[in-house]
Structures are given as C-alpha cells and as structure tokens.
Design a protein around this motif. Structure first.
Motif, PDB file in Angstrom:
ATOM      1  N   LEU A 114       0.818  -1.213   0.000  1.00 24.71           N
ATOM      2  CA  LEU A 114       0.000   0.000   0.000  1.00 24.71           C
ATOM      3  C   LEU A 114       0.853   1.263   0.000  1.00 24.71           C
ATOM      4  CD1 LEU A 114      -3.128  -0.525   2.293  1.00 24.71           C
ATOM      5  CD2 LEU A 114      -3.041   0.048  -0.130  1.00 24.71           C
ATOM      6  N   ARG A 115       1.988   1.229   0.670  1.00 27.21           N
ATOM      7  CA  ARG A 115       2.864   2.403   0.679  1.00 27.21           C
ATOM      8  C   ARG A 115       3.350   2.741  -0.736  1.00 27.21           C
ATOM      9  NH1 ARG A 115       4.623   4.076   5.774  1.00 27.21           N
ATOM     10  NH2 ARG A 115       4.340   2.565   7.456  1.00 27.21           N
ATOM     11  N   GLN A 116       3.649   1.705  -1.511  1.00 32.12           N
ATOM     12  CA  GLN A 116       4.128   1.936  -2.870  1.00 32.12           C
ATOM     13  C   GLN A 116       2.996   2.426  -3.781  1.00 32.12           C
ATOM     14  OE1 GLN A 116       5.193  -0.970  -1.037  1.00 32.12           O
ATOM     15  NE2 GLN A 116       6.922   0.388  -0.590  1.00 32.12           N
ATOM     16  N   LEU A 117       1.785   1.978  -3.498  1.00 29.45           N
ATOM     17  CA  LEU A 117       0.644   2.384  -4.309  1.00 29.45           C
ATOM     18  C   LEU A 117       0.114   3.768  -3.941  1.00 29.45           C
ATOM     19  CD1 LEU A 117      -1.582  -0.836  -4.631  1.00 29.45           C
ATOM     20  CD2 LEU A 117      -0.376   0.354  -6.461  1.00 29.45           C
ATOM     21  N   LEU A 118       0.419   4.230  -2.734  1.00 29.71           N
ATOM     22  CA  LEU A 118      -0.176   5.458  -2.212  1.00 29.71           C
ATOM     23  C   LEU A 118      -0.127   6.639  -3.181  1.00 29.71           C
ATOM     24  CD1 LEU A 118      -1.539   6.963   0.086  1.00 29.71           C
ATOM     25  CD2 LEU A 118       0.696   7.277   1.163  1.00 29.71           C
ATOM     26  N   PRO A 119       1.008   6.924  -3.830  1.00 29.05           N
ATOM     27  CA  PRO A 119       1.032   8.081  -4.746  1.00 29.05           C
ATOM     28  C   PRO A 119       0.112   7.931  -5.954  1.00 29.05           C
ATOM     29  CG  PRO A 119       3.266   7.410  -4.147  1.00 29.05           C
ATOM     30  CD  PRO A 119       2.342   6.321  -3.702  1.00 29.05           C
ATOM     31  N   HIS A 120      -0.362   6.708  -6.207  1.00 32.03           N
ATOM     32  CA  HIS A 120      -1.190   6.450  -7.381  1.00 32.03           C
ATOM     33  C   HIS A 120      -2.669   6.280  -7.027  1.00 32.03           C
ATOM     34  CE1 HIS A 120       2.654   5.735  -9.381  1.00 32.03           C
ATOM     35  NE2 HIS A 120       2.956   4.902  -8.402  1.00 32.03           N
ATOM     36  N   LEU A 121      -3.027   6.531  -5.765  1.00 31.53           N
ATOM     37  CA  LEU A 121      -4.400   6.343  -5.300  1.00 31.53           C
ATOM     38  C   LEU A 121      -5.038   7.679  -4.959  1.00 31.53           C
ATOM     39  CD1 LEU A 121      -3.802   3.395  -2.782  1.00 31.53           C
ATOM     40  CD2 LEU A 121      -4.582   3.205  -5.151  1.00 31.53           C
ATOM     41  N   ASN A 122      -6.344   7.797  -5.237  1.00 31.71           N
ATOM     42  CA  ASN A 122      -7.053   8.953  -4.714  1.00 31.71           C
ATOM     43  C   ASN A 122      -7.510   8.636  -3.288  1.00 31.71           C
ATOM     44  OD1 ASN A 122      -9.612   7.576  -4.784  1.00 31.71           O
ATOM     45  ND2 ASN A 122      -9.820   8.109  -6.954  1.00 31.71           N
ATOM     46  N   GLU A 123      -8.106   9.605  -2.615  1.00 33.79           N
ATOM     47  CA  GLU A 123      -8.460   9.445  -1.204  1.00 33.79           C
ATOM     48  C   GLU A 123      -9.418   8.284  -0.977  1.00 33.79           C
ATOM     49  OE1 GLU A 123     -10.427  12.083   2.448  1.00 33.79           O
ATOM     50  OE2 GLU A 123      -9.833  13.048   0.582  1.00 33.79           O
ATOM     51  N   ALA A 124     -10.426   8.149  -1.831  1.00 33.32           N
ATOM     52  CA  ALA A 124     -11.409   7.082  -1.664  1.00 33.32           C
ATOM     53  C   ALA A 124     -10.786   5.710  -1.921  1.00 33.32           C
ATOM     54  CB  ALA A 124     -12.592   7.311  -2.603  1.00 33.32           C
ATOM     55  N   GLU A 125      -9.915   5.601  -2.912  1.00 32.33           N
ATOM     56  CA  GLU A 125      -9.255   4.327  -3.201  1.00 32.33           C
ATOM     57  C   GLU A 125      -8.360   3.904  -2.038  1.00 32.33           C
ATOM     58  OE1 GLU A 125      -8.800   4.361  -8.064  1.00 32.33           O
ATOM     59  OE2 GLU A 125      -7.357   5.490  -6.842  1.00 32.33           O
ATOM     60  N   PHE A 126      -7.621   4.862  -1.461  1.00 34.14           N
ATOM     61  CA  PHE A 126      -6.764   4.541  -0.324  1.00 34.14           C
ATOM     62  C   PHE A 126      -7.603   4.072   0.861  1.00 34.14           C
ATOM     63  CE2 PHE A 126      -4.258   6.007   3.453  1.00 34.14           C
ATOM     64  CZ  PHE A 126      -3.240   5.075   3.337  1.00 34.14           C
ATOM     65  N   GLU A 127      -8.762   4.719   1.076  1.00 39.89           N
ATOM     66  CA  GLU A 127      -9.653   4.301   2.153  1.00 39.89           C
ATOM     67  C   GLU A 127     -10.156   2.883   1.920  1.00 39.89           C
ATOM     68  OE1 GLU A 127     -14.068   5.400   3.984  1.00 39.89           O
ATOM     69  OE2 GLU A 127     -13.002   6.887   2.777  1.00 39.89           O
ATOM     70  N   LEU A 128     -10.549   2.586   0.686  1.00 41.21           N
ATOM     71  CA  LEU A 128     -11.071   1.261   0.362  1.00 41.21           C
ATOM     72  C   LEU A 128     -10.017   0.181   0.560  1.00 41.21           C
ATOM     73  CD1 LEU A 128     -13.487  -0.358  -0.976  1.00 41.21           C
ATOM     74  CD2 LEU A 128     -12.198  -0.098  -3.115  1.00 41.21           C
ATOM     75  N   GLN A 140      12.506  25.883   1.422  1.00 42.46           N
ATOM     76  CA  GLN A 140      13.672  25.011   1.225  1.00 42.46           C
ATOM     77  C   GLN A 140      13.497  23.731   2.033  1.00 42.46           C
ATOM     78  OE1 GLN A 140      16.751  27.908   2.385  1.00 42.46           O
ATOM     79  NE2 GLN A 140      17.403  27.981   0.234  1.00 42.46           N
ATOM     80  N   LEU A 141      12.538  22.937   1.637  1.00 38.59           N
ATOM     81  CA  LEU A 141      12.240  21.708   2.361  1.00 38.59           C
ATOM     82  C   LEU A 141      13.029  20.528   1.802  1.00 38.59           C
ATOM     83  CD1 LEU A 141       8.354  21.951   2.728  1.00 38.59           C
ATOM     84  CD2 LEU A 141      10.106  22.611   4.393  1.00 38.59           C
ATOM     85  N   PRO A 142      13.348  19.565   2.640  1.00 40.22           N
ATOM     86  CA  PRO A 142      13.976  18.330   2.150  1.00 40.22           C
ATOM     87  C   PRO A 142      12.906  17.433   1.529  1.00 40.22           C
ATOM     88  CG  PRO A 142      13.588  18.171   4.503  1.00 40.22           C
ATOM     89  CD  PRO A 142      13.173  19.564   4.106  1.00 40.22           C
ATOM     90  N   LEU A 143      13.263  16.209   1.198  1.00 38.07           N
ATOM     91  CA  LEU A 143      12.291  15.244   0.703  1.00 38.07           C
ATOM     92  C   LEU A 143      11.271  14.954   1.797  1.00 38.07           C
ATOM     93  CD1 LEU A 143      11.429  13.197  -1.519  1.00 38.07           C
ATOM     94  CD2 LEU A 143      12.935  11.537  -0.389  1.00 38.07           C
ATOM     95  N   VAL A 144       9.995  15.140   1.490  1.00 42.25           N
ATOM     96  CA  VAL A 144       8.928  14.950   2.477  1.00 42.25           C
ATOM     97  C   VAL A 144       7.899  13.961   1.928  1.00 42.25           C
ATOM     98  CG1 VAL A 144       9.246  17.228   3.495  1.00 42.25           C
ATOM     99  CG2 VAL A 144       7.613  16.932   1.611  1.00 42.25           C
ATOM    100  N   PRO A 145       7.005  13.436   2.794  1.00 46.41           N
ATOM    101  CA  PRO A 145       5.993  12.478   2.342  1.00 46.41           C
ATOM    102  C   PRO A 145       5.050  13.073   1.299  1.00 46.41           C
ATOM    103  CG  PRO A 145       6.199  12.436   4.730  1.00 46.41           C
ATOM    104  CD  PRO A 145       6.973  13.622   4.256  1.00 46.41           C
ATOM    105  N   PRO A 146       4.426  12.232   0.494  1.00 46.15           N
ATOM    106  CA  PRO A 146       3.490  12.722  -0.529  1.00 46.15           C
ATOM    107  C   PRO A 146       2.258  13.364   0.098  1.00 46.15           C
ATOM    108  CG  PRO A 146       3.344  10.333  -0.336  1.00 46.15           C
ATOM    109  CD  PRO A 146       4.528  10.756   0.492  1.00 46.15           C
ATOM    110  N   ARG A 147       1.578  14.173  -0.681  1.00 49.05           N
ATOM    111  CA  ARG A 147       0.407  14.887  -0.177  1.00 49.05           C
ATOM    112  C   ARG A 147      -0.748  13.962   0.159  1.00 49.05           C
ATOM    113  NH1 ARG A 147       0.000  20.265  -4.092  1.00 49.05           N
ATOM    114  NH2 ARG A 147       2.178  20.891  -3.942  1.00 49.05           N
ATOM    115  N   GLU A 148      -0.699  12.717  -0.334  1.00 48.77           N
ATOM    116  CA  GLU A 148      -1.762  11.774  -0.019  1.00 48.77           C
ATOM    117  C   GLU A 148      -1.747  11.369   1.449  1.00 48.77           C
ATOM    118  OE1 GLU A 148      -1.000  11.752  -4.300  1.00 48.77           O
ATOM    119  OE2 GLU A 148       0.317  11.481  -2.554  1.00 48.77           O
ATOM    120  N   SER A 149      -0.612  11.543   2.119  1.00 48.09           N
ATOM    121  CA  SER A 149      -0.515  11.210   3.541  1.00 48.09           C
ATOM    122  C   SER A 149      -0.829  12.439   4.380  1.00 48.09           C
ATOM    123  CB  SER A 149       0.903  10.720   3.870  1.00 48.09           C
ATOM    124  OG  SER A 149       1.827  11.795   3.768  1.00 48.09           O
TER     125      SER A 149
END
Length: 276
Positions: free
Chosen positions: A90-104, A253-262
C-alpha cells in the motif's frame, strides 16, 4: 468523485457476494495490482479457485460499497496463487491512489489482518466465528467479541515563524523527513501525547496546539490525529533510538517529504501554502 458507503448491517451486506461483486485480493506482500494500479477479480474467480485454495465463506469479508458496486476482500495465505499481475504494498501504491481508493484498500487490508489474528479467542483459546451482524469475531465458549483493533496516534507539525520542524526516523530507508508522530498511551489525551512525544523525540516544548484532521493509516491499523503546534522553548536534542536527525526547515527550502496523499504531507503542504 468516488464515494464509499459503509454497511449498516454487515450480515445483510454480505449476502451480496454473488455475480457482479468485486473482490480485492490481499496477501502478506500487499494488494493484487498491475502496472501500479490495484486490481479486482470477479465472482467467477471465486467459483473457479476457492476450493483449490482451501477458501470458505468465512474467508470472505465485505468491505464497502464503492461507486455503486459491492467490494469484498479475501486474504491469500500463498501469494503464488495468482499470476498475470503482481503484489504491491500500500505504501508503494499510495502516490497512485485517490483518497477514496486509499480508504477502500486500507480498510480491506486492515479487515483481513484483523481476521487472521482473531481466529481463536484471546481469552479462552476456542475457535471464533464471524458475528452475524457486526464486524466482530465471537467466541461461543466465553462470549468474548473481538473487534478490529484501531491504534490512535498523533502526528504534529511544529512551526517557528517561517520554519517547521522535520525529522528523519531511524527506520526510513530513504532520506525522507516528516512530522513527529507517536502512539497515544493509556489514559492520555491526544494533546498530552503531542507535548510528550515532541519532548521525548526532539527535546523541545510546544504550545498553541490546533487539531487539523485525521487519517486512517493501515500500517497496520493506526488512526492518525493531525495537529499543528507552535515552538515554545528548548534546543533540539534528538532521541537517537528513534530519530536519525531533525532540524528547522524554511518553508521554501524543504527536504524530501511524504506525498500529499498522507496526512504528514498534508500538514506540511498547508504550512507552505500559508505563506503564499
């Protein structure tokens, strides 16, 4: 926009396990997918494979209605049972999911993991069975009902003017920086947990806490409660057992941060957007 409807009567919803339903396959490696997109199988797959895989109706879990279709989940003990695709975490899929898909998908994963861990009663050791109406496994011997375990956690973005506090956890394999987070302890409020976790992990105190929102986080079963907090006092002194490094970062000037889906990515992005 995709819409998820949770069942009011689980027993009644389970009767929709028939032609026309969609089945999510879950394994230790993740969910069944193809080309970074989650996949389902149909009822005909169940009819053709259930007996050979040793699956019964007790292994079938109603998840939710998604875009007007009933979705079920099945856990496969052997991931080798499937071909022509791949298992994706699921972590690898997270950037490719919308909010409802991640919930499902998160809901399906949590339900399957809970069911696997509660086939026997934790009090007397007897075999449990699915409750006819509720999301629970019941023991006829002692009467204990076991519900899916949800672990409440806080996650907080600490700010100091145009700077925010980000940390890299020891368990991260990539150089990713995120908000501070931790589990709420017994008898502790979410706000108390924020102050404690921040002080334990980086040695500073905070105030002006504001609740921002929540997110189900199925790794394996957390409910993340998101906060913003203002720096109050102290210098950064990290807990080296949990934190590899931490520091103040300017919003530009932020470093690498988590995707916006999280929720972590959302808290950080909202902080950045406040200066635009």
């Amino acid at each position: 926009m995709s819409r998820i409807v949770h069942p009011q009567d689980l027993g009644k919803a389970a009767q929709n396990f028939k032609a026309g339903c969609a089945i999510l396959l879950i394994a230790e490696e993740g969910v069944w997918a193809s080309d970074q997109h989650w996949q389902t199988v149909g009822f005909d797959w169940w009819q053709g494979n259930a007996e050979a895989l040793g699956l019964g109706l007790d292994d079938v879990h109603y998840v939710a209605e998604f875009d007007g279709q009933d979705y079920f989940a099945i856990y496969l003990e052997s991931s080798d049972a499937m071909q022509n695709g791949q298992w994706q975490g699921l972590r690898q899929l997270l950037p490719h999911l919308n909010e409802a898909e991640f919930e499902l998908l998160g809901r399906a994963s949590q339900i399957c993991q809970w069911d696997r861990n509660h086939r026997f009663c934790g009090h007397c050791g007897h075999v449990t069975h699915y409750h006819p109406k509720d999301r629970a496994r019941a023991c006829d011997n002692c009467g204990l009902h076991s519900y899916p375990r949800i672990s409440p956690c806080i996650i907080v973005l600490v700010s100091r003017g145009e700077y925010c506090l980000l940390a890299r956890h020891q368990r991260y394999k990539t150089p990713m920086f995120s908000c501070l987070a931790g589990f709420i302890e017994a008898g502790e409020s979410a706000e108390q947990c924020v102050s404690r976790e921040v002080f334990e992990e980086v040695g500073i105190t905070v105030h002006e806490l504001t609740y921002q929102g929540s997110q189900s986080w199925p790794f394996p079963g957390q409910l993340m409660l998101g906060f913003r907090a203002e720096y109050k006092s102290g210098d950064i002194l990290i807990d080296e057992e949990e934190i590899a490094e931490a520091g103040w970062y300017h919003y530009s000037q932020l470093p690498l941060v988590p995707p916006r889906e999280s929720i972590s990515g959302q808290l950080i992005q909202e902080f950045v957007d406040s200066f635009s």
